[in-house]
Each structure stands twice: as structure tokens, then as C-alpha cells.
Design a protein around this motif. Sequence first.
Motif, short mmCIF file in Angstrom:
data_model
loop_
_atom_site.label_atom_id
_atom_site.label_comp_id
_atom_site.label_asym_id
_atom_site.label_seq_id
_atom_site.Cartn_x
_atom_site.Cartn_y
_atom_site.Cartn_z
N ARG A 114 -2.27 2.22 -24.02
CA ARG A 114 -2.99 2.63 -24.97
C ARG A 114 -3.97 3.96 -24.33
O ARG A 114 -4.26 4.82 -24.96
CB ARG A 114 -4.33 1.85 -25.52
CG ARG A 114 -3.70 0.55 -26.44
CD ARG A 114 -4.84 -0.20 -27.05
NE ARG A 114 -4.37 -1.25 -27.83
CZ ARG A 114 -5.03 -1.92 -28.88
NH1 ARG A 114 -6.17 -1.49 -29.12
NH2 ARG A 114 -4.30 -2.67 -29.47
N ALA A 115 -4.13 4.09 -22.96
CA ALA A 115 -4.73 4.90 -22.32
C ALA A 115 -3.67 5.99 -21.81
O ALA A 115 -3.97 7.02 -21.22
CB ALA A 115 -5.62 4.43 -21.06
N ASN A 133 -1.82 -9.32 -19.56
CA ASN A 133 -1.19 -8.38 -20.62
C ASN A 133 -2.21 -7.79 -21.32
O ASN A 133 -1.65 -6.50 -22.02
CB ASN A 133 -0.63 -9.67 -21.74
CG ASN A 133 0.81 -10.43 -21.19
OD1 ASN A 133 1.37 -9.76 -20.35
ND2 ASN A 133 1.04 -11.42 -21.70
N ALA A 134 -3.44 -8.08 -21.28
CA ALA A 134 -4.23 -7.14 -22.04
C ALA A 134 -4.65 -5.94 -21.19
O ALA A 134 -4.73 -5.02 -21.96
CB ALA A 134 -5.82 -8.16 -22.02
N LEU A 135 -4.65 -6.31 -19.91
CA LEU A 135 -4.59 -4.79 -19.13
C LEU A 135 -3.44 -4.04 -19.15
O LEU A 135 -3.47 -2.72 -19.28
CB LEU A 135 -4.70 -5.56 -17.46
CG LEU A 135 -4.79 -4.46 -16.47
CD1 LEU A 135 -6.30 -3.60 -16.57
CD2 LEU A 135 -4.87 -4.99 -14.92
N LEU A 136 -2.09 -4.55 -19.36
CA LEU A 136 -1.03 -3.72 -19.58
C LEU A 136 -1.39 -2.82 -20.84
O LEU A 136 -0.77 -1.78 -20.90
CB LEU A 136 0.20 -4.63 -19.49
CG LEU A 136 0.74 -5.34 -18.36
CD1 LEU A 136 1.85 -6.06 -18.60
CD2 LEU A 136 0.97 -4.08 -17.20
N GLU A 137 -1.79 -3.51 -21.83
CA GLU A 137 -2.04 -3.02 -23.20
C GLU A 137 -3.07 -1.69 -23.12
O GLU A 137 -2.84 -0.72 -23.69
CB GLU A 137 -2.37 -3.94 -24.24
CG GLU A 137 -2.63 -3.61 -25.73
CD GLU A 137 -1.37 -2.82 -26.18
OE1 GLU A 137 -1.23 -1.91 -27.01
OE2 GLU A 137 -0.15 -3.42 -26.01
N MET A 151 -10.15 2.99 -22.42
CA MET A 151 -11.21 2.61 -21.28
C MET A 151 -10.51 1.57 -20.14
O MET A 151 -10.93 0.69 -20.13
CB MET A 151 -12.25 1.85 -22.05
CG MET A 151 -13.10 2.79 -22.95
SD MET A 151 -14.50 1.87 -23.76
CE MET A 151 -15.51 1.77 -22.13
N TYR A 152 -9.26 2.29 -19.93
CA TYR A 152 -8.55 1.57 -18.89
C TYR A 152 -9.19 1.14 -17.73
O TYR A 152 -9.13 0.16 -17.04
CB TYR A 152 -7.29 2.46 -18.44
CG TYR A 152 -6.53 1.92 -17.43
CD1 TYR A 152 -5.83 0.53 -17.51
CD2 TYR A 152 -6.69 2.24 -16.12
CE1 TYR A 152 -5.18 0.04 -16.44
CE2 TYR A 152 -5.88 1.68 -15.22
CZ TYR A 152 -4.99 0.69 -15.02
OH TYR A 152 -4.65 -0.04 -14.12
N LYS A 153 -10.17 2.13 -17.12
CA LYS A 153 -10.86 2.18 -15.99
C LYS A 153 -11.56 0.79 -16.12
O LYS A 153 -11.86 -0.05 -15.10
CB LYS A 153 -11.60 3.28 -15.51
CG LYS A 153 -10.63 4.51 -14.95
CD LYS A 153 -11.60 5.57 -14.44
CE LYS A 153 -10.67 6.70 -13.88
NZ LYS A 153 -11.64 7.88 -13.74
N HIS A 154 -12.24 0.52 -17.14
CA HIS A 154 -13.31 -0.41 -17.36
C HIS A 154 -12.47 -1.72 -17.69
O HIS A 154 -12.86 -2.78 -16.94
CB HIS A 154 -14.25 -0.22 -18.81
CG HIS A 154 -15.00 0.95 -18.70
ND1 HIS A 154 -16.41 0.78 -18.10
CD2 HIS A 154 -14.81 2.07 -19.02
CE1 HIS A 154 -16.86 2.20 -18.13
NE2 HIS A 154 -16.09 2.96 -18.71
N ALA A 155 -11.20 -1.82 -18.00
CA ALA A 155 -10.56 -2.85 -18.35
C ALA A 155 -10.04 -3.44 -16.98
O ALA A 155 -10.07 -4.67 -16.69
CB ALA A 155 -9.33 -2.53 -19.12
N ARG A 156 -9.72 -2.23 -15.77
CA ARG A 156 -9.20 -2.84 -14.66
C ARG A 156 -10.30 -3.48 -13.79
O ARG A 156 -10.05 -4.34 -13.03
CB ARG A 156 -8.54 -1.61 -14.00
CG ARG A 156 -8.08 -2.01 -12.59
CD ARG A 156 -6.85 -2.81 -12.59
NE ARG A 156 -6.54 -3.42 -11.32
CZ ARG A 156 -5.71 -2.79 -10.35
NH1 ARG A 156 -4.89 -1.97 -10.90
NH2 ARG A 156 -5.61 -3.57 -9.21
N LYS A 157 -11.54 -2.89 -13.98
CA LYS A 157 -12.65 -3.35 -13.11
C LYS A 157 -12.95 -4.64 -13.40
O LYS A 157 -13.32 -5.37 -12.82
CB LYS A 157 -13.63 -2.20 -13.38
CG LYS A 157 -15.03 -2.55 -12.67
CD LYS A 157 -16.20 -1.58 -13.06
CE LYS A 157 -17.38 -1.88 -12.07
NZ LYS A 157 -17.90 -3.06 -12.76
N LEU A 158 -13.21 -5.08 -14.72
CA LEU A 158 -13.24 -6.21 -15.47
C LEU A 158 -12.19 -7.12 -14.81
O LEU A 158 -12.51 -8.39 -14.37
CB LEU A 158 -13.44 -6.36 -16.85
CG LEU A 158 -13.71 -7.61 -17.37
CD1 LEU A 158 -15.00 -8.25 -17.00
CD2 LEU A 158 -13.81 -7.50 -18.84
#
Length: 217
Positions: free
Chosen positions: A33-34, A25-29, A1-8
Motif C-alpha cells: 500500500r505504501a 502478511n499484514a506487514l507485507l500488505e 504508514m509502512y514505517k509505523h507498521a514495521r516499527k510495531l
Amino acid sequence: MYKHARKLFDEMPNLKCQRTVYAFNALLEACVRAEKYDTMRELFQELSEELSIERDVVSYNTLIKALCKSGSLDSAVSVMDEMENQGIKPDKVTFNTLLKAYHECKKFSEAEDLWVNEAIELFEEMGKKDIIPNTLSYNTIIKMFVDDRNLEEAKRWYDKMAENEHYPDNATFGMLIHFACDKDDLDFALDLWRACKFVTKDKKEFCHMKMTHWLLL
């Protein structure tokens, strides 16, 4: 769910949350994963500079993991040099990620010798940087030689593990006992079986099962 992570991540200032290196780092991870490897470099370089985020060893290790997964092993190794230029010391995660990638690259038969040699050089480089290899590191090297059907080298690295006061685990005993039996080296297999007496009960039972299976054949 990279798009959601980036949006947040982008909304964090409005939520009165600081965008720290931990969030970065959480965004990079999430990106890894995506499997958005093309996006990874852009995030790592441009976003961190734009937000004045000081990248840490976890940031670099995540980038190395992404490059390894995308098949860019040479670029992943070069990142280690980049880390040192930034004053960040590679750690066990850095080396184990690269060692694993070298092992997985052995699926390309024409490059096997090259990957094994470079992996060993990388392993030895750990000592020069005062990073003590752990059991996982040794198991990765041993597994390379098991896959290459080279029992003598597998034995040598098993001995090196003991010399450096690292103890085999169930993975070590499992692959070596099975390999020694395949190679009809009963003496070595029995030595490994006896060595199981010095590990935990579960590991002893695992090794005992391997030896019993071989003796019944």
C-alpha cells in the motif's frame, strides 16, 4: 504508514506478542500500500527466513500483487512456480491478480496480442490445477476482448461462462450490452437483455436501462 507498521512489528516481542505469519502478511500488505516495491522482496525473503516464518498463500499473493503493481509481470508469474515448489497451491486470488495485471498491461499497444494470449493460457491453467474460475475471472477475460473491440471472442467467453455454470453479473451484462449496441449487434444485445430475467431485480433494471438508452438513440 509502512514505517509505523514495521516499527510495531519489530516491537511485538517486547509486547509479548508472537510474530506470526498473519502479522507478517499484514506487514507485507502495508508495504504494498505504501508502494515500497523495492523493499518487498527483501521483506518477503530475508525477514521471513530470519524469523523462521513459514509463508502461506496470502504471503505469496501479496508478493505477486506487489510485482504486478511495479510492472514486473514476468516475475509475478514466476512466483507462482515458486509457490508450487514450496508446496503451496495457487488459489483464485493468485490467478485473478495476474489476470487483472495482464488486462492492465494492454495499455502497451505493441504487446496487446501477447498479453491476451498469455492471459488466456493462465486462465486455462487454472482448470489444470483444479481451481474453478469465478465470475470475476471470466469478466476479466471478456473485458480484454471488449477493449480489443473483438465481439466474437467476447461472445465466446460469455458462452464459456454459461457452459461452466457461472452466472453473469451486472458487470458482465453492462459491458456486453453496451459493446453489442456499439457493434450494432441488436440480436445479441436483446439476448443479453432477456438473460437479465434470470438475475436479480437490481441487475435487470441496470440492463433494462442500457437497452432503453440504445433503443432511444
